[in-house]
Every structure is written in structure tokens, then in C-alpha cells.
Design an enzyme around this catalytic site. Structure first.
Site, PDB file in Angstrom:
ATOM      1  N   SER A 276       0.875  -1.188   0.000  1.00  0.00           N
ATOM      2  CA  SER A 276       0.000   0.000   0.000  1.00  0.00           C
ATOM      3  C   SER A 276       0.901   1.223   0.000  1.00  0.00           C
ATOM      4  CB  SER A 276      -0.903   0.001   1.240  1.00  0.00           C
ATOM      5  OG  SER A 276      -1.794  -1.091   1.205  1.00  0.00           O
TER       6      SER A 276
ATOM      7  N   LYS B  71       0.578   4.940   8.581  1.00  0.00           N
ATOM      8  CA  LYS B  71       1.325   5.196   7.346  1.00  0.00           C
ATOM      9  C   LYS B  71       0.373   5.458   6.185  1.00  0.00           C
ATOM     10  CE  LYS B  71       2.412   1.856   4.838  1.00  0.00           C
ATOM     11  NZ  LYS B  71       1.869   1.140   3.642  1.00  0.00           N
TER      12      LYS B  71
ATOM     13  N   LYS C 290      -7.108   2.020  -2.745  1.00  0.00           N
ATOM     14  CA  LYS C 290      -6.712   1.513  -1.421  1.00  0.00           C
ATOM     15  C   LYS C 290      -6.692   2.631  -0.385  1.00  0.00           C
ATOM     16  CE  LYS C 290      -5.249  -1.070   1.912  1.00  0.00           C
ATOM     17  NZ  LYS C 290      -4.110  -1.976   1.905  1.00  0.00           N
TER      18      LYS C 290
END
Length: 294
Positions: A98, A242, A174
Site C-alpha cells: 500500500s 502510514k 486503497k
């Protein structure tokens, strides 16, 4: 017909679940990770371990990345003695990390220009439990023929795969997924604590709400886990942070206001600063336990 040979770079919680599923569905799997201890359990089950990028590429038809940041992905692919240095016709790279959509698009274009090798971004949702039983959801970006080839390979680990557009489109999707998941995780943790303070059995709530508008997969999978303070690893809070920070940078460039995401990101920063960033999503409950007897 022989199974596609799979190379996996990055054997953390997700990478090991993905590699393990491929191994148990009859694929030849070759692993590469900076930490030899992470490859040992799957090596004991029959996976090969490559000491070099050259060895990994030689043993693979498709190479899957499961890494934490765009910087790490770039170093693994384009660094000295990286994957690109050993590319050959017909190899396909599938990045299940990701990472930033713009960085993905740039790296995909660079890999094609320098080697002719295709790149499909296929970030996932569902976590390690879904990977282990072949039920991941994948958001895919790339050229249509390469996405179709990736889809055939990834059927072993995924039940829902959607081609969202060119390289980077899967990563954009995502980020949207992570906004929805992060907000839902914290709402469920908060509701779990409210139920417990009110004397209601929080472990019964998922069944009570099943099929209603408040129902979700996160509710069904995690409310009971949160109520029991079951910290069995399925993901990491610092990885979610993150992704939230990547979303904030992406949204800032587009000047898209995201006030709820901002609040949720700050709460994640508090938890990481408190030292629980490496823990499972059920550890969100610790934020509500601060200063209490729980």
C-alpha cells in the site's frame, strides 16, 4: 499444466500469509526478505529462499511485492542489484504493498521503459486472515492484459478483484479503503467501550446488529476481538497510520477537505507515540483504557 512460479519479496504479516496461501495451493514459491527469521517458517513448509534478487527472478514467473513504503519498493526494484537488473521477457511484477499512487505510476512507467516488464498494483483489503483462505479483496491498476494475467495468478489468494484503471488507480482506491476502515475501527472500539461501561456484553453485539445498517465486516471480525482484548496479529496500527498519512498528502495535493480523516490520523499518532504502533487493530481499545483499571 504447471502452476505459475511465484516470487514474494517482503515476508511480514501480510507477505507471509500471501506466500503461505500460494504454497498451500500447489505453487512453487521463492521468498526474499532482509530478515532470514521471517522466511524460516515457510521454508520449513517447502518454500525456497533466494539470497539474491537474481536468484529470485530466475526462479519466478511472477514477482509479488509486500513492502511498507514507496521508498522501499523503489530500492528493491531499482536499487543496486535490484529486481530490474535481472528482468527478462515475460516476467510480471505485482505490487501488493500500500503505497503512494503517483510513485506507483512513475515506477511502473520506468520499469516498462527500462526492461519491458509489466507492473500491476494490487493493494489488498481483508488482512492476513482473508489471505490465508483465499478471500482477499484486491484493487488493481495497470494495463488490461497484464491485469488479466495477474488476476489468474491471484485467484489463489483473492475472491474479489477489480481493475480500477491505469497504474496507480489501485493504490488510489486503497487509500479510500483505508479511510473507511480506519474510521470504522475507531468507531467500533469506541462503541465496544461504551457497551462495556454500560454493562452490555459487547461480544453479542455483532450478532445483534447483523444485517442492519450498522453491520460491517470489521464489526463482525473485530468487536468481539476488541472486547476480549485479543491482540492476535492481523495487522498493525502503525501501518494504518502510514496509509492515513499518505491519504492526507494525496488529499492535500488535490485540496480535498478530509476533517474526519485528520482526526482519526491524529488519534493514530497518539497510539503510535504511546508505543502500541506495532500491535494489532484490537489494541485500539488501549486508547480507551488509558487511565482506567481495565
Amino acid at each position: 499444466m504447471s502452476q505459475t512460479r511465484i516470487g514474494v519479496v517482503g515476508v511480514g504479516v501480510m507477505g507471509s500469509a500471501i506466500a503461505g496461501r500460494f504454497l498451500r495451493t500447489g505453487h512453487a514459491v521463492t521468498l526474499r526478505d532482509r530478515d532470514p527469521g521471517k522466511t524460516a517458517p515457510l521454508a520449513a513448509e517447502g518454500a525456497a529462499v533466494a539470497d539474491t534478487a537474481e536468484a529470485l527472478m530466475a526462479a519466478s514467473d511472477v514477482v509479488i511485492l509486500s513492502l511498507n513504503t514507496a521508498e522501499i519498493v523503489e530500492a528493491v526494484v531499482f536499487g543496486a542489484e535490484g529486481l530490474a537488473a535481472h528482468a527478462r521477457p515475460g516476467l510480471l511484477l505485482i505490487d501488493m504493498s500500500s503505497i503512494d499512487p503517483g510513485a506507483t505510476a512513475a515506477m511502473a512507467a520506468r520499469l516498462r521503459a527500462e526492461t519491458g516488464m509489466g507492473w500491476v498494483d494490487a493493494p489488498l483489503s481483508g488482512g492476513a486472515p482473508a489471505a490465508a483462505v483465499g478471500r482477499l479483496t484486491l484493487m488493481m491498476g495497470g494495463e488490461a492484459p497484464e491485469v488479466e494475467r495477474a488476476r489468474e495468478v491471484l485467484r489463489a489468494v483473492a475472491a474479489n478483484m477489480t481493475h480500477m484503471g491505469p497504474a496507480g488507480a489501485g493504490q488510489t482506491t486503497k487509500l479510500i479503503n483505508q479511510v473507511l476502515c480506519a474510521c470504522n475501527f475507531l468507531a467500533i472500539a469506541e462503541a465496544t467501550r461504551l457497551a462495556q461501561d454500560a454493562g452490555v456484553d459487547a461480544e453479542r453485539i455483532p450478532a445483534a446488529l447483523a444485517g442492519g445498517r450498522a453491520d460491517s465486516r470489521i464489526l463482525q471480525e473485530f468487536m468481539g476481538k476488541m472486547a476480549r482484548r485479543d491482540l492476535t496479529p492481523t495487522g498493525r496500527i502503525d501501518n494504518m497510520l502510514k496509509d492515513l498519512e499518505a491519504t492526507q498528502r494525496f488529499a492535500m495535493a488535490l485540496r480535498t477537505p478530509m476533517p474526519l480523516t485528520g482526526l482519526v490520523a491524529e488519534l493514530h499518532r497518539i497510539m503510535v507515540a504511546a508505543g502500541i504502533g506495532g500491535e494489532d487493530s484490537a489494541a485500539y481499545m488501549k486508547m480507551f483504557d488509558f487511565g482506567t483499571a481495565r
